[in-house]
Design a protein around this motif. Sequence first.
Motif, short mmCIF file in Angstrom:
data_model
loop_
_atom_site.label_atom_id
_atom_site.label_comp_id
_atom_site.label_asym_id
_atom_site.label_seq_id
_atom_site.Cartn_x
_atom_site.Cartn_y
_atom_site.Cartn_z
N ASP A 16 1.10 -1.16 4.05
CA ASP A 16 2.55 -1.25 4.27
C ASP A 16 3.18 0.14 4.31
O ASP A 16 4.05 0.42 5.13
CB ASP A 16 3.18 -2.10 3.17
CG ASP A 16 4.66 -2.36 3.42
OD1 ASP A 16 4.98 -3.15 4.31
OD2 ASP A 16 5.49 -1.75 2.70
N VAL A 38 2.52 1.62 7.69
CA VAL A 38 3.37 1.01 8.71
C VAL A 38 4.75 1.64 8.67
O VAL A 38 5.33 2.01 9.71
CB VAL A 38 3.46 -0.51 8.52
CG1 VAL A 38 4.53 -1.10 9.45
CG2 VAL A 38 2.12 -1.18 8.78
N ARG A 39 5.29 1.79 7.47
CA ARG A 39 6.63 2.37 7.32
C ARG A 39 6.65 3.85 7.74
O ARG A 39 7.68 4.36 8.17
CB ARG A 39 7.11 2.21 5.88
CG ARG A 39 7.32 0.75 5.49
CD ARG A 39 7.68 0.59 4.01
NE ARG A 39 7.75 -0.81 3.64
CZ ARG A 39 8.80 -1.60 3.81
NH1 ARG A 39 9.90 -1.10 4.35
NH2 ARG A 39 8.77 -2.86 3.44
N TYR A 68 0.84 -2.61 13.71
CA TYR A 68 0.55 -3.94 13.15
C TYR A 68 -0.75 -3.88 12.37
O TYR A 68 -1.61 -3.03 12.63
CB TYR A 68 0.43 -4.99 14.27
CG TYR A 68 1.68 -5.16 15.09
CD1 TYR A 68 2.74 -5.94 14.65
CD2 TYR A 68 1.80 -4.52 16.33
CE1 TYR A 68 3.90 -6.08 15.41
CE2 TYR A 68 2.95 -4.67 17.11
CZ TYR A 68 3.99 -5.45 16.63
OH TYR A 68 5.14 -5.59 17.38
N SER A 118 1.66 -10.66 0.70
CA SER A 118 2.63 -10.02 1.59
C SER A 118 3.99 -10.69 1.49
O SER A 118 5.03 -10.03 1.42
CB SER A 118 2.14 -10.07 3.05
OG SER A 118 1.05 -9.20 3.25
N TRP A 158 5.85 -7.19 1.90
CA TRP A 158 5.05 -6.20 2.62
C TRP A 158 4.73 -6.71 4.02
O TRP A 158 4.83 -7.90 4.32
CB TRP A 158 3.73 -5.94 1.90
CG TRP A 158 3.89 -5.25 0.58
CD1 TRP A 158 4.82 -4.32 0.24
CD2 TRP A 158 3.06 -5.44 -0.59
NE1 TRP A 158 4.63 -3.91 -1.06
CE2 TRP A 158 3.55 -4.57 -1.59
CE3 TRP A 158 1.95 -6.24 -0.88
CZ2 TRP A 158 2.99 -4.49 -2.86
CZ3 TRP A 158 1.37 -6.16 -2.13
CH2 TRP A 158 1.89 -5.30 -3.11
N ASP A 159 4.34 -5.79 4.89
CA ASP A 159 3.90 -6.16 6.23
C ASP A 159 2.73 -7.12 6.11
O ASP A 159 1.87 -6.96 5.23
CB ASP A 159 3.49 -4.90 7.01
CG ASP A 159 3.75 -5.02 8.48
OD1 ASP A 159 4.92 -5.23 8.85
OD2 ASP A 159 2.80 -4.91 9.27
#
Length: 340
Positions: free
Chosen positions: A145, A148-149, A155, A173, A178-179
């Motif tokens: 996560d 990703v941020r 993805y 998640s 979270w992603d």
Amino acid sequence: MQYEQLGATGVFVSRIALGAMTFGGAGTPPWSVIGGLDEKAADELVGLALDAGVNLIDTADMYAAGESEEILGRVLGSRRQDVVLATKLLARMGTGPNEIGLSRLWVTRALEDSLRRLGTDHIDLYQIHNFDPLTPVEETLAALDDAVRQGKIRYIGASNLAAWQMMKFLGASQLHGWDRFVSQQVYYSLAGRDIEREILPMAADRKLATLAWSPLAGGFLSGKFDRSGTSDDTARRAFADFPPVDRRRTFDIVDVLRVVAARHGVAVARVALAWALARPGITSVIVGAKRPDQLTENLAAVDLELTEEDLAALDAASALPAPYPDWIQVAPADRLPLQS
């Protein structure tokens, strides 16, 4: 080419994806047997795939000890923006005690290493390659996560998870905001339909994309093998018996594949791939190749429409016995709606 939505995202991926496991590893078993392709050969395959409309290319850090990623990154070059680039992590990549697994320490380092080898600043689909029983799922997801941020991953997905393991990740998640995984990459072929029992129904319920690896069962469904032995001593299956198959059962499946292929005037491998593409819940099938003619033949599967007769024959030859509790959860007669 046909395209399918990548799970619940707004991204569309080609129904046939190019697998880069054949890139690199010349002179280094087992990769020299799997492919061992140099940069020139890989460039030809990538160009052929892109020209055919393929926009999903999959690799992993472990393929040829990182050389697959390096070659793929170089041959993509300015074409990087034309693909959904996917890679994976988890396998051992060094002799150190922490150069393996899904710990925050290794996720962070493995990601940076893959970005460097691929020559890119982000990975479109970053997938865990397997389940790590030693690392809490929360630790792995928090690290992913963060990435990703930070914009290093678009993805996240997973490969080779049981249904309960995937649900454990998805639950964490959701609990922590979270992603979440948007896809699963799993083994699926006429010779290996195990995912139909729990994994595919789970994916449909959770709106996960399903990417099928080894849809030709490691070449067993290519038509190169018969009961008398292999007819192609250079085939990967002649050296590496992976993924495992029930040979007696699979030869029966190949017999039916030959009949269907003759009916359509196409190669056996094309029928096997077309069957996988026709199955409910399959987003994309991942094909690898050593030669352009192999890839061209595989890509043609997207345009082969099997008849109901074809599908019924293939399904009957490859059907799995119903496991418990499936065979006892069939709706009893007194619960079925009345017919007028």
